[in-house]
Design a protein around this motif. Sequence first.
Motif, PDB file in Angstrom:
ATOM      1  N   ASN A  90      24.754 -95.089 -56.189  1.00  0.00           N
ATOM      2  CA  ASN A  90      25.886 -94.629 -55.394  1.00  0.00           C
ATOM      3  C   ASN A  90      26.521 -95.762 -54.584  1.00  0.00           C
ATOM      4  N   LEU A  91      25.692 -96.628 -54.061  1.00  0.00           N
ATOM      5  CA  LEU A  91      26.187 -97.708 -53.213  1.00  0.00           C
ATOM      6  C   LEU A  91      27.055 -98.693 -53.998  1.00  0.00           C
ATOM      7  N   THR A  92      26.667 -98.968 -55.237  1.00  0.00           N
ATOM      8  CA  THR A  92      27.398 -99.945 -56.045  1.00  0.00           C
ATOM      9  C   THR A  92      28.369 -99.298 -57.030  1.00  0.00           C
ATOM     10  N   HIS A  93      28.458 -97.960 -56.984  1.00  0.00           N
ATOM     11  CA  HIS A  93      29.275 -97.218 -57.960  1.00  0.00           C
ATOM     12  C   HIS A  93      28.871 -97.622 -59.376  1.00  0.00           C
ATOM     13  N   ASP A  94      27.564 -97.523 -59.639  1.00  0.00           N
ATOM     14  CA  ASP A  94      26.973 -97.877 -60.935  1.00  0.00           C
ATOM     15  C   ASP A  94      27.299 -99.308 -61.352  1.00  0.00           C
ATOM     16  N   GLY A  95      27.280-100.215 -60.389  1.00  0.00           N
ATOM     17  CA  GLY A  95      27.476-101.632 -60.660  1.00  0.00           C
ATOM     18  C   GLY A  95      28.919-102.076 -60.767  1.00  0.00           C
ATOM     19  N   GLU A  96      29.842-101.190 -60.479  1.00  0.00           N
ATOM     20  CA  GLU A  96      31.259-101.530 -60.631  1.00  0.00           C
ATOM     21  C   GLU A  96      31.871-102.187 -59.393  1.00  0.00           C
ATOM     22  N   LEU A  97      31.225-102.052 -58.241  1.00  0.00           N
ATOM     23  CA  LEU A  97      31.767-102.675 -57.029  1.00  0.00           C
ATOM     24  C   LEU A  97      31.289-104.112 -56.894  1.00  0.00           C
ATOM     25  N   PRO A  98      32.120-104.975 -56.324  1.00  0.00           N
ATOM     26  CA  PRO A  98      31.661-106.338 -56.055  1.00  0.00           C
ATOM     27  C   PRO A  98      30.638-106.336 -54.911  1.00  0.00           C
ATOM     28  N   PRO A  99      29.750-107.330 -54.888  1.00  0.00           N
ATOM     29  CA  PRO A  99      28.704-107.374 -53.854  1.00  0.00           C
ATOM     30  C   PRO A  99      29.241-107.283 -52.421  1.00  0.00           C
ATOM     31  N   SER A 100      30.375-107.885 -52.138  1.00  0.00           N
ATOM     32  CA  SER A 100      30.904-107.833 -50.772  1.00  0.00           C
ATOM     33  C   SER A 100      31.267-106.407 -50.366  1.00  0.00           C
ATOM     34  N   ALA A 101      31.748-105.621 -51.304  1.00  0.00           N
ATOM     35  CA  ALA A 101      32.146-104.239 -51.001  1.00  0.00           C
ATOM     36  C   ALA A 101      30.935-103.363 -50.724  1.00  0.00           C
ATOM     37  N   TYR A 102      29.898-103.474 -51.571  1.00  0.00           N
ATOM     38  CA  TYR A 102      28.747-102.604 -51.310  1.00  0.00           C
ATOM     39  C   TYR A 102      27.903-103.106 -50.146  1.00  0.00           C
ATOM     40  N   SER A 103      27.978-104.394 -49.839  1.00  0.00           N
ATOM     41  CA  SER A 103      27.287-104.920 -48.670  1.00  0.00           C
ATOM     42  C   SER A 103      27.922-104.361 -47.391  1.00  0.00           C
ATOM     43  N   ALA A 104      29.243-104.344 -47.343  1.00  0.00           N
ATOM     44  CA  ALA A 104      29.946-103.795 -46.178  1.00  0.00           C
ATOM     45  C   ALA A 104      29.659-102.314 -46.023  1.00  0.00           C
ATOM     46  N   ARG A 105      29.665-101.592 -47.140  1.00  0.00           N
ATOM     47  CA  ARG A 105      29.391-100.146 -47.097  1.00  0.00           C
ATOM     48  C   ARG A 105      27.961 -99.894 -46.641  1.00  0.00           C
ATOM     49  N   SER A 106      27.036-100.714 -47.105  1.00  0.00           N
ATOM     50  CA  SER A 106      25.635-100.577 -46.718  1.00  0.00           C
ATOM     51  C   SER A 106      25.472-100.746 -45.210  1.00  0.00           C
ATOM     52  N   LYS A 107      26.110-101.770 -44.647  1.00  0.00           N
ATOM     53  CA  LYS A 107      26.030-102.000 -43.200  1.00  0.00           C
ATOM     54  C   LYS A 107      26.589-100.808 -42.428  1.00  0.00           C
ATOM     55  N   GLU A 108      27.699-100.282 -42.909  1.00  0.00           N
ATOM     56  CA  GLU A 108      28.326 -99.114 -42.275  1.00  0.00           C
ATOM     57  C   GLU A 108      27.385 -97.910 -42.288  1.00  0.00           C
ATOM     58  N   LEU A 109      26.755 -97.684 -43.433  1.00  0.00           N
ATOM     59  CA  LEU A 109      25.842 -96.545 -43.557  1.00  0.00           C
ATOM     60  C   LEU A 109      24.602 -96.714 -42.684  1.00  0.00           C
ATOM     61  N   TYR A 110      24.064 -97.933 -42.605  1.00  0.00           N
ATOM     62  CA  TYR A 110      22.892 -98.162 -41.753  1.00  0.00           C
ATOM     63  C   TYR A 110      23.231 -97.983 -40.266  1.00  0.00           C
ATOM     64  N   LYS A 111      24.437 -98.343 -39.863  1.00  0.00           N
ATOM     65  CA  LYS A 111      24.866 -98.108 -38.476  1.00  0.00           C
ATOM     66  C   LYS A 111      24.939 -96.608 -38.203  1.00  0.00           C
ATOM     67  N   GLU A 112      25.520 -95.880 -39.145  1.00  0.00           N
ATOM     68  CA  GLU A 112      25.615 -94.428 -38.988  1.00  0.00           C
ATOM     69  C   GLU A 112      24.228 -93.802 -38.949  1.00  0.00           C
ATOM     70  N   ARG A 113      23.319 -94.307 -39.785  1.00  0.00           N
ATOM     71  CA  ARG A 113      21.954 -93.793 -39.810  1.00  0.00           C
ATOM     72  C   ARG A 113      21.273 -94.030 -38.462  1.00  0.00           C
ATOM     73  N   ALA A 114      21.469 -95.217 -37.888  1.00  0.00           N
ATOM     74  CA  ALA A 114      20.867 -95.540 -36.586  1.00  0.00           C
ATOM     75  C   ALA A 114      21.371 -94.595 -35.500  1.00  0.00           C
ATOM     76  N   LYS A 115      22.647 -94.263 -35.529  1.00  0.00           N
ATOM     77  CA  LYS A 115      23.199 -93.317 -34.546  1.00  0.00           C
ATOM     78  C   LYS A 115      22.572 -91.942 -34.704  1.00  0.00           C
ATOM     79  N   LEU A 116      22.385 -91.522 -35.953  1.00  0.00           N
ATOM     80  CA  LEU A 116      21.781 -90.212 -36.195  1.00  0.00           C
ATOM     81  C   LEU A 116      20.326 -90.173 -35.749  1.00  0.00           C
TER      82      LEU A 116
END
Length: 90
Positions: A48-74
């Motif tokens: 899901n994070l990489t859209h089955d490998g179709e996203l560039p590393p910079s895009a899924y890295s940014a999304r990962s950081k965003e999700l981990y921040k949201e997880r920390a808040k929860l």
Amino acid sequence: MITLKNPEQTRQVMNEIFKAALYGETMRTEYEILKDLKRIEIELSPENLTHDGELPPSAYSARSKELYKERAKLVKELGREPTEKEIWGI
């Protein structure tokens, strides 16, 4: 209606109620928070994070950081680190 078993539990519940009233926070149930944590865990899976490998590393890295921040808040909102069984049992 919940039954409070001891004075410490009563104090914790009352503190949360007054904190929410003072700061305009909405009180969410543990179930709602765990449900959001499960959604984040699903979004963090490699497929899901990489859209089955179709996203560039910079895009899924940014999304990962965003999700981990949201997880920390929860986790902070929940007040503890949930177990895997709690997250996946929902």
